[in-house]
Design a protein around this motif. Structure first.
Motif, PDB file in Angstrom:
ATOM      1  N   TYR A 141       0.700  -1.084  -0.061  1.00 35.58           N
ATOM      2  CA  TYR A 141       0.009   0.109   0.033  1.00 35.58           C
ATOM      3  C   TYR A 141       0.939   1.428  -0.172  1.00 35.58           C
ATOM      4  O   TYR A 141       0.657   2.189  -0.626  1.00 35.58           O
ATOM      5  N   ILE A 142       1.977   1.213   0.718  1.00 35.55           N
ATOM      6  CA  ILE A 142       2.844   2.264   0.799  1.00 35.55           C
ATOM      7  C   ILE A 142       3.384   2.560  -0.651  1.00 35.55           C
ATOM      8  O   ILE A 142       3.670   3.704  -0.848  1.00 35.55           O
ATOM      9  N   GLY A 143       3.737   1.549  -0.974  1.00 36.78           N
ATOM     10  CA  GLY A 143       4.352   1.524  -2.655  1.00 36.78           C
ATOM     11  C   GLY A 143       3.349   2.183  -3.468  1.00 36.78           C
ATOM     12  O   GLY A 143       3.814   3.073  -4.408  1.00 36.78           O
ATOM     13  N   ARG A 144       2.179   1.759  -3.465  1.00 35.16           N
ATOM     14  CA  ARG A 144       0.951   2.511  -4.311  1.00 35.16           C
ATOM     15  C   ARG A 144       0.738   3.769  -4.087  1.00 35.16           C
ATOM     16  O   ARG A 144       0.883   4.671  -4.883  1.00 35.16           O
ATOM     17  N   ILE A 145       1.131   4.308  -2.547  1.00 34.98           N
ATOM     18  CA  ILE A 145       1.010   5.821  -2.359  1.00 34.98           C
ATOM     19  C   ILE A 145       2.110   6.499  -3.054  1.00 34.98           C
ATOM     20  O   ILE A 145       1.961   7.637  -3.690  1.00 34.98           O
ATOM     21  N   PHE A 146       3.325   5.758  -2.829  1.00 38.09           N
ATOM     22  CA  PHE A 146       4.608   6.418  -3.416  1.00 38.09           C
ATOM     23  C   PHE A 146       4.635   6.586  -5.015  1.00 38.09           C
ATOM     24  O   PHE A 146       5.002   7.652  -5.464  1.00 38.09           O
ATOM     25  N   LEU A 147       4.003   5.882  -5.641  1.00 38.70           N
ATOM     26  CA  LEU A 147       3.956   5.972  -7.092  1.00 38.70           C
ATOM     27  C   LEU A 147       2.821   6.839  -7.398  1.00 38.70           C
ATOM     28  O   LEU A 147       3.221   7.605  -8.395  1.00 38.70           O
ATOM     29  N   GLU A 148       1.685   6.924  -6.803  1.00 40.16           N
ATOM     30  CA  GLU A 148       0.653   7.732  -7.013  1.00 40.16           C
ATOM     31  C   GLU A 148       1.307   9.455  -6.961  1.00 40.16           C
ATOM     32  O   GLU A 148       0.776  10.211  -7.439  1.00 40.16           O
ATOM     33  N   VAL A 149       1.555   9.636  -5.645  1.00 39.24           N
ATOM     34  CA  VAL A 149       1.830  10.923  -5.519  1.00 39.24           C
ATOM     35  C   VAL A 149       3.029  11.733  -6.295  1.00 39.24           C
ATOM     36  O   VAL A 149       3.218  12.725  -6.548  1.00 39.24           O
ATOM     37  N   LYS A 150       3.779  10.733  -7.051  1.00 38.41           N
ATOM     38  CA  LYS A 150       4.783  11.383  -8.103  1.00 38.41           C
ATOM     39  C   LYS A 150       4.162  11.908  -9.390  1.00 38.41           C
ATOM     40  O   LYS A 150       4.476  12.699 -10.109  1.00 38.41           O
ATOM     41  N   GLN A 151       2.900  11.326  -9.559  1.00 43.09           N
ATOM     42  CA  GLN A 151       2.085  11.722 -10.635  1.00 43.09           C
ATOM     43  C   GLN A 151       2.777  11.745 -12.092  1.00 43.09           C
ATOM     44  O   GLN A 151       2.418  12.579 -12.833  1.00 43.09           O
ATOM     45  N   ARG A 152       3.419  10.717 -12.379  1.00 44.98           N
ATOM     46  CA  ARG A 152       3.913  10.415 -13.692  1.00 44.98           C
ATOM     47  C   ARG A 152       2.685  10.292 -14.453  1.00 44.98           C
ATOM     48  O   ARG A 152       1.921   9.686 -14.171  1.00 44.98           O
ATOM     49  N   PRO A 153       3.156  10.362 -15.872  1.00 47.91           N
ATOM     50  CA  PRO A 153       1.888  10.122 -16.716  1.00 47.91           C
ATOM     51  C   PRO A 153       1.683   8.594 -16.735  1.00 47.91           C
ATOM     52  O   PRO A 153       2.834   7.757 -16.506  1.00 47.91           O
ATOM     53  N   LYS A 154       0.598   8.094 -17.305  1.00 47.59           N
ATOM     54  CA  LYS A 154       0.320   6.898 -17.309  1.00 47.59           C
ATOM     55  C   LYS A 154       0.929   6.025 -18.596  1.00 47.59           C
ATOM     56  O   LYS A 154       1.202   5.047 -18.476  1.00 47.59           O
ATOM     57  N   PHE A 155       1.231   6.947 -19.498  1.00 46.44           N
ATOM     58  CA  PHE A 155       2.123   6.328 -20.821  1.00 46.44           C
ATOM     59  C   PHE A 155       2.667   7.788 -21.447  1.00 46.44           C
ATOM     60  O   PHE A 155       2.360   8.654 -21.190  1.00 46.44           O
ATOM     61  N   ILE A 156       3.645   7.472 -22.380  1.00 47.96           N
ATOM     62  CA  ILE A 156       4.075   8.513 -23.304  1.00 47.96           C
ATOM     63  C   ILE A 156       3.916   8.099 -24.747  1.00 47.96           C
ATOM     64  O   ILE A 156       4.418   6.764 -25.043  1.00 47.96           O
ATOM     65  N   VAL A 157       3.141   8.684 -25.609  1.00 47.80           N
ATOM     66  CA  VAL A 157       3.067   8.456 -26.986  1.00 47.80           C
ATOM     67  C   VAL A 157       4.103   9.035 -27.865  1.00 47.80           C
ATOM     68  O   VAL A 157       4.369  10.224 -27.740  1.00 47.80           O
TER      69      VAL A 157
END
Length: 312
Positions: free
Chosen positions: A290-306
């Motif tokens: 769960y902490i790992g998911r929070i860590f990835l979410e708060v960085k707000q990286r794009p879901k993908f790069i086209v």
């Protein structure tokens, strides 16, 4: 007229592209009322390393209703599906695998239900004999476990293959989370839903890109995305162990006062320590997920790069 958008994520699928397109256009010409429905196919090239992209570009030059979203690298099928929803222009959106294990003829049944007024039509597999025994067992276990932990249930044996009205897609695209479990998101938004049943076929060519570890990770992502019960579970474990500890402590006090305490071996003590220690480590591991998911979410990286979008 309304447009049907087929969302087709592909990763190293050079063996299936031509067959898929041939089968799709034969199906559209013979089984769909072209006075009512137009067709577009949105391919998402998820960082393929073979000739998948070149084959897609070759067919893009031949057909006017093919679009290609080319990722800069492999971002995974869940992100590719979300990208497909983002780029689809159709009034009706249908994610489908390029291997045609989900038969195209089912789309006709979906459209019939759509015309009856349903916003979402799920395609439910009634026969999974094309899957391995291990995959069938693990899939059933996942659906049972997921539905026991999550409030918004998943229909068992329903994958990404489904029909969705444009409004449904628009609501899904409003969801901001980066760690995606698309089956859960599809289901979470709700809307008027029905089911059509079908038999899953063998792959037309190539081999699956999912192995057991990837499926296990997807299942774990699904549960941690939509339920915090695993965290609560260890509170319950702690309470149960605390009660047992109090009872055991009272037993020792009574033996000491009234009977004298007999000498016990260390085996039971070691067993208790290792059991409680293992429970703690599992709890820390789940907390880490769960902490790992929070860590990835708060960085707000794009879901993908086209890298490039091919359209006409």
């Amino acid at each position: 007229m309304k447009t049907i958008s087929l969302i087709v994520p592909v990763y190293n699928e050079e063996a299936t592209i031509e067959v898929f397109l041939n089968e799709t256009f034969v199906f559209y010409n013979n089984s769909i009322n072209k006075s009512k429905y137009l067709l577009e196919i949105v391919f998402i090239n998820d960082g393929s390393k073979d000739s998948t992209l070149s084959l897609l570009i070759e067919n893009f030059s031949k057909y006017n209703n093919i679009h290609i979203v080319d990722f800069s690298r492999n971002f995974g099928k869940e992100n590719a599906l979300f990208a497909g929803l983002s780029y689809a222009k159709g009034d009706i959106v249908i994610p489908i695998d390029v291997d045609l294990q989900d038969p195209l003829i089912v789309i006709s049944e979906m459209l019939t239900k759509y015309e009856e007024g349903f916003d979402v039509v799920l395609a439910k597999r009634i026969d999974r004999n094309s899957d391995s025994f291990l995959k069938r067992i693990s899939a059933n276990l996942f659906y049972d476990l997921y539905n026991s932990l999550v409030d918004v249930k998943l229909e068992s044996n329903v994958g990404d293959f489904r029909l969705m009205d444009k409004q449904v897609v628009e609501e899904i695209l409003k969801l901001k989370e980066n760690q995606l479990f698309m089956k859960g998101l599809f289901n979470w938004v709700g809307f008027k839903t029905t089911i059509v049943e079908y038999t899953r076929e063998e792959r037309i060519a190539g081999s699956t890109k999912f192995n057991f570890l990837k499926l296990f990770k997807l299942a774990l992502d699904g549960i941690t995305s939509f339920s915090n019960f695993p965290l609560k579970l260890f509170l319950y474990f702690g309470l149960i162990i605390a009660v047992f500890s109090i009872v055991f402590g009272l037993k020792i006090i009574i033996e000491k006062i009234f009977f004298g305490i007999s000498e016990h071996g260390y085996a039971s003590l070691i067993t208790a320590i290792t059991f409680i220690g293992s429970i703690q480590l599992i709890g820390i591991g789940i907390l880490g997920e769960y902490i790992g998911r929070i860590f990835l979410e708060v960085k707000q990286r794009p879901k993908f790069i086209v890298k490039k979008y091919y359209t006409k």
